[in-house]
Each structure stands twice: as structure tokens, then as C-alpha cells.
Scaffold this motif. Sequence first.
Motif, PDB file in Angstrom:
ATOM      1  N   LEU A 184      -0.402  17.621  51.771  1.00 46.66           N
ATOM      2  CA  LEU A 184      -1.744  17.609  51.186  1.00 46.66           C
ATOM      3  C   LEU A 184      -2.821  17.788  52.253  1.00 46.66           C
ATOM      4  O   LEU A 184      -3.901  18.315  51.981  1.00 46.66           O
ATOM      5  CB  LEU A 184      -1.979  16.301  50.423  1.00 46.66           C
ATOM      6  N   ALA A 185      -2.505  17.362  53.485  1.00 48.15           N
ATOM      7  CA  ALA A 185      -3.454  17.499  54.590  1.00 48.15           C
ATOM      8  C   ALA A 185      -3.432  18.896  55.202  1.00 48.15           C
ATOM      9  O   ALA A 185      -4.169  19.169  56.153  1.00 48.15           O
ATOM     10  CB  ALA A 185      -3.163  16.457  55.663  1.00 48.15           C
ATOM     11  N   GLY A 186      -2.576  19.777  54.669  1.00 52.14           N
ATOM     12  CA  GLY A 186      -2.551  21.157  55.151  1.00 52.14           C
ATOM     13  C   GLY A 186      -1.288  21.571  55.857  1.00 52.14           C
ATOM     14  O   GLY A 186      -1.183  22.701  56.344  1.00 52.14           O
ATOM     15  N   GLY A 187      -0.285  20.678  55.926  1.00 50.11           N
ATOM     16  CA  GLY A 187       0.953  21.017  56.610  1.00 50.11           C
ATOM     17  C   GLY A 187       1.757  22.055  55.854  1.00 50.11           C
ATOM     18  O   GLY A 187       1.547  22.292  54.667  1.00 50.11           O
ATOM     19  N   GLY A 188       2.708  22.675  56.576  1.00 53.04           N
ATOM     20  CA  GLY A 188       3.541  23.637  55.883  1.00 53.04           C
ATOM     21  C   GLY A 188       4.382  24.538  56.740  1.00 53.04           C
ATOM     22  O   GLY A 188       4.990  25.467  56.233  1.00 53.04           O
TER      23      GLY A 188
END
Length: 206
Positions: A184-188
Motif C-alpha cells: 500500500l505504501a508503494g512497494g512492488g
Amino acid sequence: MRWLIVLLLATSAQTAVADATLRVCYNYGCLQEAEVRYSERQLALVGAFLAAAGDAADERDRLALVIGWLLGWAGEQSVIAADRGGNVADDGVDGRMDCIDHSLTTTRLLRMLDDRHWLRFHEVREPVLRTRYLFAAHFSAQIAEKVLEPTPDGVAATAKLHVVDSWFHDNGQPAVVMSLPEWLAGGGEVESALPALVAGMPAFGP
């Protein structure tokens, strides 16, 4: 190297596992679907590989690889072989998959595994959405770690949520599996913790 022994045994064992069919989404927003079939031998490999998981973290690492295998095998039977990570490298190509295609298809794959009782440490949840910078919406498949025991004070523990996001990499590559808060914080871009030796899709002859 217990996982490698299990992998080798599974590829040679004649385990009685019924084959399965499943519909995969493609061309953005699940605009089109294709039916693919997984053979008894492929599913026997997957079942044995997941059965060797020692704990929840190990199962998540194995799921990253398994989802890559299953999508790769689907690509051998459909146009999703053309899918590339993200939405740029395959823009306009027949068989491309956006995050909606991936989240729906990966959720179907996870439910297929769960229906066979191969997920011992997780349960499948509905796809999850994150929105960043007002307009950057992104979907992913989601799993929850099963709460097997209460906390020491007797209070039921809260299930830990994780995403299984197959959108970031090319068809057949391991999915990204990470905690929901981190995603949700932008990881991936996290890769599987398992050795790269098993990251490639197992090949099967006729």
C-alpha cells in the motif's frame, strides 16, 4: 536442500492429481478470457512443492514461484505469453494484462490451490486496491496468513495480510509477494527469497 529434493521427486512421480481448467483474463479490464488446462503432472509438481513449505513465510516464497509457473503454462496455451511487466512494454499487444487482469486471474489460481487444500498457512481474500497520487489505482490478489494459535494473553491475533502481485514481471516470472502495508505504501519490486535456480518455469515434454 529439501525443496530441491521435493521438486525432483515431484517431476518424476506418477501422483494421481486430477487436471484442472481455468479462465485467464487479458487485454485489460478482463475484456477477454481464455480457458487453459493444467495437466495432472503440472499440478502434482505444484502440490508437492507447496507441501514442502515449513511455515507461512516459506509458503509465500513458494507461492511467488508457483503463480509464475501457472501463468507461464497458461501462456503456452494462450496469447498471454505476450504479457510483459507493467503496462508499457506490451502496450497495444494482444495478450497484454493490466492489474485487473492479473488480480482476477491470480485470485482464481489461488482459489484453485486452496480448493485442493494446498495452502496450509494462508487463506484467499478478495483482490485489494491501492490508490496513490489521487489517480494511480492498482489492484492485486490478496492472501491472509491463518491465525493458528491465540496470542500469549489469550486474545485472538489479527490475520496478517499479504499481496500476490503478478503484474510487475513478464509472463512466467515469479509474482511479487509482500505484506499489504508495504504494498500500500508503494512497494512492488521484491523478488522471491528462494534461489533463482528454481525461478524458471519447469518444462514438460509431450
